[in-house]
Design a protein around this motif. Structure first.
Motif, PDB file in Angstrom:
ATOM      1  N   TYR A 187      -5.638  -6.399   5.395  1.00  0.00           N
ATOM      2  CA  TYR A 187      -6.570  -5.389   4.981  1.00  0.00           C
ATOM      3  C   TYR A 187      -8.094  -6.022   4.730  1.00  0.00           C
ATOM      4  O   TYR A 187      -8.408  -5.482   3.359  1.00  0.00           O
ATOM      5  CB  TYR A 187      -6.539  -4.135   4.158  1.00  0.00           C
ATOM      6  CG  TYR A 187      -4.753  -3.650   4.806  1.00  0.00           C
ATOM      7  CD1 TYR A 187      -5.086  -3.079   5.076  1.00  0.00           C
ATOM      8  CD2 TYR A 187      -3.738  -4.231   3.632  1.00  0.00           C
ATOM      9  CE1 TYR A 187      -3.849  -2.012   6.015  1.00  0.00           C
ATOM     10  CE2 TYR A 187      -2.742  -3.505   3.557  1.00  0.00           C
ATOM     11  CZ  TYR A 187      -1.955  -3.077   5.072  1.00  0.00           C
ATOM     12  OH  TYR A 187      -1.206  -1.925   5.355  1.00  0.00           O
ATOM     13  N   LEU A 204     -10.389  -0.660  -4.368  1.00  0.00           N
ATOM     14  CA  LEU A 204      -9.148  -1.303  -5.046  1.00  0.00           C
ATOM     15  C   LEU A 204      -9.450  -1.348  -5.693  1.00  0.00           C
ATOM     16  O   LEU A 204     -10.501  -2.524  -6.103  1.00  0.00           O
ATOM     17  CB  LEU A 204      -8.410  -2.350  -4.074  1.00  0.00           C
ATOM     18  CG  LEU A 204      -7.943  -1.912  -2.888  1.00  0.00           C
ATOM     19  CD1 LEU A 204      -8.473  -1.883  -1.542  1.00  0.00           C
ATOM     20  CD2 LEU A 204      -6.237  -2.005  -2.388  1.00  0.00           C
ATOM     21  N   ALA A 226      -1.689   5.400   3.375  1.00  0.00           N
ATOM     22  CA  ALA A 226      -2.491   4.123   2.595  1.00  0.00           C
ATOM     23  C   ALA A 226      -2.787   3.337   3.443  1.00  0.00           C
ATOM     24  O   ALA A 226      -3.981   2.808   3.921  1.00  0.00           O
ATOM     25  CB  ALA A 226      -1.634   3.958   1.254  1.00  0.00           C
ATOM     26  N   ASP A 227      -1.873   2.980   4.162  1.00  0.00           N
ATOM     27  CA  ASP A 227      -2.339   1.541   5.695  1.00  0.00           C
ATOM     28  C   ASP A 227      -3.355   2.673   6.854  1.00  0.00           C
ATOM     29  O   ASP A 227      -3.953   1.443   6.975  1.00  0.00           O
ATOM     30  CB  ASP A 227      -0.731   1.394   6.367  1.00  0.00           C
ATOM     31  CG  ASP A 227      -1.099   0.709   7.363  1.00  0.00           C
ATOM     32  OD1 ASP A 227      -1.104  -0.139   7.253  1.00  0.00           O
ATOM     33  OD2 ASP A 227      -1.420   0.849   8.956  1.00  0.00           O
ATOM     34  N   PHE A 278       1.450   2.119  -3.298  1.00  0.00           N
ATOM     35  CA  PHE A 278       0.834   1.905  -3.816  1.00  0.00           C
ATOM     36  C   PHE A 278       1.055   3.220  -5.464  1.00  0.00           C
ATOM     37  O   PHE A 278       0.802   3.169  -6.924  1.00  0.00           O
ATOM     38  CB  PHE A 278      -0.787   2.360  -3.724  1.00  0.00           C
ATOM     39  CG  PHE A 278      -1.343   0.562  -3.150  1.00  0.00           C
ATOM     40  CD1 PHE A 278      -0.251  -0.471  -3.705  1.00  0.00           C
ATOM     41  CD2 PHE A 278      -2.549   0.899  -2.436  1.00  0.00           C
ATOM     42  CE1 PHE A 278      -1.138  -1.139  -3.307  1.00  0.00           C
ATOM     43  CE2 PHE A 278      -2.935  -0.375  -2.158  1.00  0.00           C
ATOM     44  CZ  PHE A 278      -2.371  -1.913  -2.498  1.00  0.00           C
ATOM     45  N   PRO A 320       0.752  -1.104   0.126  1.00  0.00           N
ATOM     46  CA  PRO A 320      -0.359   0.234   0.189  1.00  0.00           C
ATOM     47  C   PRO A 320       0.825   1.407   0.308  1.00  0.00           C
ATOM     48  O   PRO A 320       0.202   2.295  -0.564  1.00  0.00           O
ATOM     49  CB  PRO A 320      -1.319  -0.119   1.348  1.00  0.00           C
ATOM     50  CG  PRO A 320      -0.926  -2.127   1.506  1.00  0.00           C
ATOM     51  CD  PRO A 320      -0.074  -2.779   0.799  1.00  0.00           C
ATOM     52  N   LEU A 347      -6.832   2.060   4.801  1.00  0.00           N
ATOM     53  CA  LEU A 347      -7.092   0.304   3.864  1.00  0.00           C
ATOM     54  C   LEU A 347      -7.582  -0.159   5.513  1.00  0.00           C
ATOM     55  O   LEU A 347      -8.278  -1.669   5.421  1.00  0.00           O
ATOM     56  CB  LEU A 347      -6.151  -0.113   3.244  1.00  0.00           C
ATOM     57  CG  LEU A 347      -5.784   0.572   1.898  1.00  0.00           C
ATOM     58  CD1 LEU A 347      -4.200  -1.013   1.295  1.00  0.00           C
ATOM     59  CD2 LEU A 347      -7.053   0.292   1.404  1.00  0.00           C
ATOM     60  N   LEU A 389      -3.288  -8.828   0.612  1.00  0.00           N
ATOM     61  CA  LEU A 389      -3.752  -7.851   0.680  1.00  0.00           C
ATOM     62  C   LEU A 389      -5.154  -7.992   1.361  1.00  0.00           C
ATOM     63  O   LEU A 389      -4.634  -6.901   2.591  1.00  0.00           O
ATOM     64  CB  LEU A 389      -3.945  -6.767  -0.201  1.00  0.00           C
ATOM     65  CG  LEU A 389      -2.331  -5.951  -1.279  1.00  0.00           C
ATOM     66  CD1 LEU A 389      -3.007  -5.645  -2.134  1.00  0.00           C
ATOM     67  CD2 LEU A 389      -1.608  -5.406   0.212  1.00  0.00           C
ATOM     68  N   GLY A 439     -10.231   2.011   1.308  1.00  0.00           N
ATOM     69  CA  GLY A 439     -10.514   1.292  -0.025  1.00  0.00           C
ATOM     70  C   GLY A 439     -10.922   1.400  -0.839  1.00  0.00           C
ATOM     71  O   GLY A 439     -11.852   0.487  -0.489  1.00  0.00           O
TER      72      GLY A 439
END
Length: 1015
Positions: free
Chosen positions: A394, A367, A356-357, A339, A336, A360, A390, A365
């Motif tokens: 998440y 995606l 981003a962490d 990304f 992430p 998520l 992933l 998110g």
């Protein structure tokens, strides 16, 4: 994420605000429901008048509680005002709310004013009455304004919920209030307390995503890039997606009952709502079907956070667009934190560490992983492992993965909980809408009225051609081909070549030479490159990409490939060296683009496959083609190779393809190869008859189709398969339905006589599929040959246009009807007979608001389905109907419970299907419900509430669409004397309290207590 501070700044969910706001008003008396006039606000207040129940001191406490909750829920380190101002803000808020008693208006006027207008009037009344206005800091003032806005929103919502309120006069405003409160609750739930740094970056990121993905390049509209791009809002055409698991939905009531099978739902839902009720979706679609456009649409809609009615699952989300052709070229797939780097996003360096962490981890998110088919087969398992990791890290985000249909096996991501959908071909209505939109966009590039008039004539002529020419209508079933046909029709002044290969050849000619020449792009003395040298160079690039399983290549590699080809293409040397030639192809060909500074790819994979196939045939790399025939990336290459080949080359290629298919170990892979060979016949007008017969004979092993998914797969072969399908004689009902599914998904006139042979079939599933497929064919012919012959017993007839509806009603009676699409209230009221219709389904209707005006005259209506009718939330005006069954489904609102208003007035109602959330549990329900199908959007349902609200319940079905980790205690249901069955997908307890009740826990994790009634 650009969030309105007046909406979410105070971070107060309706569950907190609503109980406090209710204290401001007196409770309704027993006769309140008889009042039919607007009510003065001052008469409703609990802190004014003779019967006051709330003192000014109580009002101060209420305001202080609102302030305390808002401060407690503020972001980390983001206290909205100085600590010594808390009491001052509360005092100012209480003073302003006290001014409600000074307003000279009624509840209807207030609702019409809107919550922000009401807040202004209250503040103004406070000042004009000379009440003290306290001096607050900027932060204190902002918090006061946010809390006042929030309070006013809930005050107005309270007015619309009162039985005395007359909703018919303000349906739109009432709906917006409810929608806004729902949006606030979702935002508060999804967006955790944020730092100012995260919130600020998300605003920048949303603006970038909107700018990056909000335009499309439209083939053939004009030369200049500025004119060749089309706003996504205008260009996007919502196609339809069909669940790969089923052709038609389950019965509305999973408990048995009188309702017969529903009509087949080949139009299961709009593709942009594929996430409805699903957190994870694998979306399949053929080349050019609009997968990437859908990804753009979802990304932009999420970034804007506007017009999300029906797409509430996107509220508060952050979109990440991850095209696999770009990110899979790296040594390792991105985490992430990488990304943005992996897709060359220029904001990468500006993102706060760990942003981003955090997004998520909070499950916010969206995606969008585009193009499993555009990476080599050797990389797909690595990609699945990356995706699985992933998902473990998440799990609570939304995921959409796109692919061509056969690039990965069925249920490829089934273990990861992905639902599978397939994009349907464009219907005749879709084609007509696309043609209109394309020409409207092209009209904006016209310089004179004469040009516009000419374009209008082309538009009209093309509509006629697509309706009347079978080959043309079959080719125009996806957005790419439809766009090409529009462009060619205009460029060739109304003439269109027949067949797919001829269309591609003409399109390449238009893009490479004719358009530049005819539009006088070149000045005198400019070096021009003929079509053939450009094709030779482009073929080299395309074939390199195909051989290496790539979708884009580095710019320096592209230059080397061109340099190696120059000795064989001397005409190109007039443009200069390899970098200059590549630059020319990027600027002028219309076929290449630069997705980033250092990479090159084709504007659409279809052109790459077509040119690569031409190169393979010229080099006669038949061994390479056959070795890769099992790979979905090569399917279109092989079809086009057959089209490019000479008769002897076609025969050799198909013969070797059949040999490989016969030696395949698995039946599924053999089927794909046999069907691929069959599909190739369409591109082989000149072929050895023996080879043609052999291909057909092998395909016959898989005819008739035995399952619905196999039926849909067989339809991809096209019209040729119609000659192989058997008639209805001797088929089981299930196989007959599969055959009809295949034929109905081949929208050519030749399918109509075949489908007509099943019109007298006794199975309702077969007849329902026929009734539901009308929109794919010529209206008049299909009506007379199929619809008129259908037995009406237990059958819903489907109308998707007023022409459909008039034809049905003119040959009536049709007591069971499905109206699919935006029929207006006038359309319905003026056409449906008062006494004739007994069962009605409105599907995907986004215009009807006043159901009473639309269907209140149907005096014999017993069953009403409202599916994806997001404006039709008021049931006022239906209380006199003998409604016994109501189904209210909102497939686009996976995280929201929407219960219609005034349902308690339907006193004859016995069977109900509805989705509930926390807030909707306070809504009134009819007292005589015996069958209840309840979808619960949160993780818990209060069974004691069920017992008190539905005292006559006999059959109960509870579904948690997202599952639940909480055990549900069924023992309060013992208070229901008539209860017979309970079905629930959760872990349960308390079944010992339900002797004689059949309890079914459908969740694999359910561990019901032992005892009487346990499953």
């Amino acid at each position: 994420m650009d969030v309105d501070p007046a909406v979410i700044g105070a971070r107060l969910a309706s569950s907190v605000v609503t109980p406090l706001i209710k204290k401001l008003f007196v409770k309704e008396g027993p006769g309140a429901g008889l009042v039919d006039e607007p009510v003065r606000i001052s008469s409703l207040l609990s802190f004014r008048g003779e019967k006051r129940t709330l003192t000014e001191k109580d009002l101060d406490k209420l305001a202080a509680e609102l302030v305390a909750r808002a401060i407690r829920n503020a972001g980390p380190g983001e206290r909205p005002c100085p600590a010594d101002e808390d009491e001052l803000v509360a005092e100012q808020l209480a003073t302003t709310l006290y001014a409600l008693g000074d307003l000279d208006m009624n509840d209807v006027q207030a609702v019409r004013l809107g919550h922000q207008g009401l807040a202004y009037e209250l503040a103004h009344a406070t000042r004009t009455r000379g009440r003290t206005t306290l001096r607050l800091s900027q932060g204190g003032t902002l918090l006061y304004e946010r809390l006042l806005d929030t309070a006013c929103l809930h005050i107005l919502h309270f007015f619309t919920q009162r039985s005395a309120f007359v909703p018919r006069t303000l349906v739109e405003q009432s709906g917006r209030l409810s929608e806004l409160i729902t949006k606030i609750d979702i935002l508060i739930e999804r967006i955790p307390s944020q730092t100012a740094q995260d919130a600020g970056f998300e605003r920048r990121y949303a603006e970038y995503m909107t700018g990056k993905h909000s335009t499309l390049t439209i083939v053939g509209i004009d030369l200049s890039h500025a004119e060749a791009t089309w706003p996504l809002d205008a260009a996007y055409l919502s196609l339809e997606a069909v669940s790969s698991g089923e052709e038609r939905p389950l019965s509305a009531f999973g408990l048995g009952g009188e309702e017969p099978p529903a009509a087949p739902q080949h139009t299961a839902l709009p593709a942009d709502r594929a996430l409805s009720g699903h957190q994870r979706v694998l979306l399949r679609g053929v080349a050019g079907s609009g997968k990437t456009t859908l990804v753009q649409w979802l990304a932009v809609s999420t970034a804007r956070q506007e017009s999300l009615r029906g797409l509430e699952q996107l509220i508060g989300r952050v979109p990440f667009v991850l095209p696999l052709r770009t990110i899979a070229r790296r040594e390792s797939l991105p985490s992430p934190a990488s990304f943005l780097t992996s897709v060359h996003n220029p904001l990468d360096g500006a993102q706060p560490p760990g942003w981003a962490d955090r997004v998520l981890t909070a499950g916010r998110g969206l995606l969008l992983i585009d193009g499993i088919d555009e990476i080599p087969e050797r990389d797909r398992e690595r990609t699945r492992a990356w995706l699985s990791d992933l998902l473990i890290a998440y799990p609570d985000n939304l995921w959409v993965v796109t692919s061509r249909p056969s690039a990965v096996a069925d249920d490829w991501l089934g273990a990861q909980g992905f639902a599978e959908f397939t994009l349907s071909p464009m219907s005749r209505e879709d084609m007509a809408a696309f043609i209109d939109r394309w020409h409207e966009a092209a009209r904006q590039t016209c310089r004179t009225e004469e040009e516009r008039a000419t374009l209008g004539a082309y538009q009209s002529a093309l509509h006629t051609a697509v309706r009347t020419k079978q080959d043309l209508s079959r080719l125009a079933t996806n957005p790419l081909m439809c766009g090409l046909i529009c462009a060619l029709h205009r460029a060739r002044r109304g003439y269109l070549p027949p067949g797919r290969k001829a269309l591609y050849d003409a399109a390449l000619s238009m893009l490479l030479t004719r358009r530049d020449t005819e539009r006088h792009v070149y000045a005198p003395g400019d070096v021009q490159l003929d079509e053939e040298p450009q094709l030779q160079l482009l073929q080299r690039l395309a074939y390199y990409l195909i051989r290496n399983g790539e979708a884009e290549l580095d710019r320096d590699r592209a230059e080397r490939l061109i340099e190696e080809a120059l000795p064989s293409v001397p005409a190109a040397q007039a443009l200069g060296d390899a970098p200059a030639i590549l630059r020319h192809l990027l600027l002028r060909s219309g076929l290449l683009r630069e997705p980033s500074v250092s990479t090159v790819d084709f504007v659409h994979r279809t052109f790459q496959d077509y040119l690569g196939a031409k190169a393979a045939v010229e080099a006669w790399d038949v061994g390479l083609l056959i070795r890769n025939a099992h790979d979905a990336q090569w399917e279109d290459v092989i079809r086009m190779a057959v089209a490019h080949g000479r008769p002897r080359e076609r025969a050799e290629l198909l013969r070797k393809l059949l040999d490989v298919a016969r030696h395949e170990n698995g039946a599924e892979s053999a089927l794909r190869l046999f069907l691929l060979a069959m599909a190739c016949l369409e591109h082989a007008p000149d072929l050895d008859p023996a080879i043609r017969d052999e291909v057909t004979r092998n395909a016959m092993e898989f005819v008739p189709p035995m399952t619905i998914p196999r039926a849909r797969e067989l339809a991809t072969v096209g019209p040729l398969v119609l000659e192989l399908l058997p008639g209805p004689e001797g088929l089981t009902d299930e196989v007959a339905e599969c055959c009809v599914v295949t034929a109905s998904r081949i929208p050519v006139d030749a399918a109509i006589p075949y489908l007509a042979r099943f019109a007298d079939h006794p199975a309702v599933g077969v007849r329902a599929q026929l009734a539901s497929s009308w929109g794919r064919f010529d209206t008049e012919r299909y009506f007379h040959e199929v619809i008129l012959r259908l037995d009406r017993d237990d059958l819903y007839f489907v109308a998707e246009s007023m022409q459909h509806l008039r034809l049905l009603l003119d040959t009536g009676p049709r007591p069971w009807l499905i109206l699919r699409g935006d029929f207006t209230a006038d359309d319905i009221r003026d056409n449906l007979d008062d006494e004739e219709v007994t069962r009605l389904r409105l599907n995907r209707n986004h215009v009807v608001e006043d159901l009473g005006a639309a269907i209140g005259h149907l005096t014999n209506l017993e069953t009403l389905y409202l599916t994806d009718c997001l404006r039709a939330v008021f049931l006022t005006g239906l209380s006199d109907l003998p409604l016994r069954t109501l189904v209210f489904e909102t497939p686009g609102l996976s995280g929201v419970g929407v219960v219609p208003y005034r349902m308690e007035k339907l006193t004859a109602l016995e069977r109900l299907k509805v989705t509930i959330g926390h807030a909707s549990m306070e809504r009134g329900f009819p007292p005589n419900i015996t069958w209840l199908d309840l979808h619960v959007v949160h993780e818990f349902v209060d069974t004691a509430w069920l017992s008190s609200v539905f005292p006559r319940l006999r059959h109960l079905n509870i579904l948690f669409p997202s599952g639940t980790d909480r055990s549900i205690d069924l023992s309060p249901l013992a208070a229901l004397p008539d209860l017979e069955t309970v079905t629930i997908n959760a872990e349960i307890s308390g079944t010992a309290s339900l002797p004689g009740v059949t309890v079914t826990a459908s969740s694999v994790s359910a561990r019901p207590s032992a005892g009487a009634g346990s499953p």
